[in-house]
Design a protein around this motif. Structure first.
Motif, PDB file in Angstrom:
ATOM      1  N   CYS A 257     -14.674  24.036 -12.280  1.00  0.00           N
ATOM      2  CA  CYS A 257     -13.785  25.296 -12.644  1.00  0.00           C
ATOM      3  C   CYS A 257     -14.131  26.444 -12.208  1.00  0.00           C
ATOM      4  CB  CYS A 257     -14.786  25.421 -14.376  1.00  0.00           C
ATOM      5  SG  CYS A 257     -15.993  23.660 -15.243  1.00  0.00           S
ATOM      6  N   CYS A 260     -17.011  28.370  -9.988  1.00  0.00           N
ATOM      7  CA  CYS A 260     -18.137  27.486 -10.201  1.00  0.00           C
ATOM      8  C   CYS A 260     -18.880  27.169  -8.667  1.00  0.00           C
ATOM      9  CB  CYS A 260     -18.483  26.433 -10.705  1.00  0.00           C
ATOM     10  SG  CYS A 260     -20.277  25.924 -11.025  1.00  0.00           S
ATOM     11  N   ILE A 262     -20.757  24.563  -7.708  1.00  0.00           N
ATOM     12  CA  ILE A 262     -20.833  22.548  -8.144  1.00  0.00           C
ATOM     13  C   ILE A 262     -20.144  22.291  -8.597  1.00  0.00           C
ATOM     14  CG2 ILE A 262     -23.519  22.817  -7.796  1.00  0.00           C
ATOM     15  CD1 ILE A 262     -23.216  22.950 -10.754  1.00  0.00           C
ATOM     16  N   CYS A 264     -19.161  19.817 -11.771  1.00  0.00           N
ATOM     17  CA  CYS A 264     -19.823  19.147 -12.644  1.00  0.00           C
ATOM     18  C   CYS A 264     -18.374  17.497 -13.225  1.00  0.00           C
ATOM     19  CB  CYS A 264     -19.910  18.999 -13.721  1.00  0.00           C
ATOM     20  SG  CYS A 264     -21.394  20.546 -13.014  1.00  0.00           S
ATOM     21  N   CYS A 377     -21.784  29.628 -17.419  1.00  0.00           N
ATOM     22  CA  CYS A 377     -22.300  27.962 -17.300  1.00  0.00           C
ATOM     23  C   CYS A 377     -23.141  27.474 -17.458  1.00  0.00           C
ATOM     24  CB  CYS A 377     -20.980  27.233 -16.570  1.00  0.00           C
ATOM     25  SG  CYS A 377     -21.161  25.132 -17.253  1.00  0.00           S
TER      26      CYS A 377
HETATM   27  S1  SF4 Z   1     -21.617  24.052 -13.784  1.00  0.00           S
HETATM   28 FE1  SF4 Z   1     -20.531  24.243 -15.443  1.00  0.00          FE
HETATM   29  S2  SF4 Z   1     -18.692  25.815 -14.373  1.00  0.00           S
HETATM   30 FE2  SF4 Z   1     -19.615  24.409 -12.960  1.00  0.00          FE
HETATM   31  S3  SF4 Z   1     -18.715  23.042 -12.166  1.00  0.00           S
HETATM   32 FE3  SF4 Z   1     -20.388  22.162 -14.223  1.00  0.00          FE
HETATM   33  S4  SF4 Z   1     -19.629  22.544 -16.257  1.00  0.00           S
HETATM   34 FE4  SF4 Z   1     -18.105  22.947 -14.923  1.00  0.00          FE
END
Ligand code: SF4
Length: 416
Positions: A257, A260, A262, A264, A377
């Motif tokens: 997102c 971020c 990482i 996910c 997040c």
């Molecule tokens: S940790 Fe949260 S903000 Fe980061 S990719 Fe995963 S869902 Fe999205």
């Protein structure tokens, strides 16, 4: 004031009017933001059927994981429920020029709200009422001539007042297991579209940028984040390997997102070869898996991965919670795509409560509380040691100019 636009937008759907209340420093010192201030705003407008969309001080900044917005409302039994919204939607709330949005009342005819650059428009939604969420997003983006417009929408399930109606974020499932889609349907509110070029200012700009980058590097190099990619980060560890094998033939890529460190979410392709990386003429090549519990449940119910993906796509299009949907399919002994597809379309017309309905009260784990209050997040914070929360509070302090100790004391008090 810094990190915020100083704007609380209060919308009355019944009269199609809106007003701005100033978000001042004292309010931020007392409530910080996100889920805490959302709860306060819900109390203030109690009796006017409010839904509140809020951001944290760090939402939309360079802080790692600063993607989080939060939608809050009174759930069944008058408890307050909080839905995290990520992807690019949380950040776009702030960029559209608003920090908090209170939505009261009920529109006489279907409307969608268009929030952009500090302006709100009430738009007629008669052309999209009845459309699924994917067609709704396409229609709104075409109307606005901008594929980056972020859209929170309901599908036919929300319009029909289904208890498991879900709010979708762009084309994908949110974590809404509270039936917030039904609340939008009851308000005749088809969607909220957001876009803006707002700037976020900080008190100590250079220090905040440097500290954000340092924190990002530290997270990436400190082994606190597992090397597992995609939705498998979020499924139960005991099932992660088996689910990885199940998904593998259709995995095209993983996605993160806004801001971020990482990724996910996992995009699976079933309408063309998942190994095709370039854009092709296939309009809808597959589906982005954003709901770990639903993925687990489809896997455990014995669906083939392609069928599971196609059924989750139907749930997203209908605006239906996929967890409730898979419970319904299991109850009806359906384990294939064709039977499942038909059943899901009939489910939309059945206002029944199924396994998976959530009426969580305000209590939350520490990481969820900190994340949804600061705008980080919670899924990222859950991967990090709790002591790192202080680093994020340091960013809030650098950005707002509020002393870190004061912020820390306030956060502990608010979370009691
Ligand atoms: S940790 Fe949260 S903000 Fe980061 S990719 Fe995963 S869902 Fe999205």
């Amino acid at each position: 004031m810094f990190l915020y636009n100083e704007q609380i937008l209060v919308i009355d759907l019944s009269t199609q009017t809106s007003e701005i209340t100033e978000l001042d420093l004292t309010t931020v010192e007392n409530y910080i933001g996100g889920r805490v201030l959302n709860s306060k705003l819900l109390e203030m407008y109690r009796g006017e059927d409010p839904v509140v969309i809020g951001t944290g001080p760090l939402t939309g900044t360079l802080a790692p994981g600063a993607a989080a917005g939060v939608i809050s409302a009174y759930g069944p039994g008058e408890s307050i429920v909080h839905l995290p919204v990520t992807d690019f939607l949380g950040a776009e709330v702030k960029y559209s020029g608003f920090d908090f949005i209170v939505i009261k009342g009920k529109a006489v005819h279907p409307v969608y709200l268009w929030l952009h650059d500090g302006v709100i428009n009430f738009n007629d939604a008669s052309e999209i009422w009845g459309k699924d969420t994917w067609n709704t997003v396409d229609w709104i983006r075409k109307e606005k001539g901008d594929d980056l417009v972020q859209v929170l929408a309901i599908g036919p399930a929300g319009e029909k007042g289904h208890p498991h109606a879900q709010l979708t974020v762009n084309y994908w499932n949110s974590q809404d297991s509270y039936g917030l889609g039904r609340l939008f349907g009851e308000k005749n509110l088809k969607a909220i579209a957001l876009r803006g070029l707002g700037l976020i200012e900080a008190e100590e700009v250079e220090e905040m940028v440097e500290e954000s980058i340092a924190l990002q590097q530290e997270i990436l190099t400190s082994n606190v984040i597992s090397s597992v990619q995609g939705i498998n980060r979020l499924v139960s560890p005991s099932k992660a390997d088996a689910i990885q094998k199940w998904l593998a033939p259709l995995i095209h890529r993983h996605k993160g997102c806004f801001g971020c460190v990482i990724a996910c979410y996992t995009f699976i392709k079933y309408n063309e070869d998942p190994h095709v990386l370039e854009s092709t003429s296939v309009r809808e090549p597959g589906f982005l898996l954003t709901h770990p519990q639903a993925v687990e449940m489809f896997y455990e119910a014995g669906f083939a991965v392609e069928e599971a993906g196609r059924l989750m796509e139907i749930c997203a299009r209908l605006g239906l919670d996929p967890v409730a949907a898979v419970s319904f399919l299991k109850e009806n002994d359906s384990h294939d795509f064709l039977g499942g597809k038909e059943l899901l379309h009939t489910l939309v017309d059945k206002p029944v409560y199924l396994d998976g309905f959530n009426s969580k009260t305000e209590s939350a784990g520490e990481q969820e509380f900190y994340g949804l209050t600061m705008g980080i997040c919670p899924e990222l914070l859950k991967c990090l040691p709790n002591k790192m929360n202080a680093r994020f509070l340091q960013l809030v302090s650098l950005g707002t100019g509020i002393e870190k100790e004061k912020l820390a004391a306030k956060m502990s008090g608010l979370n009691e």
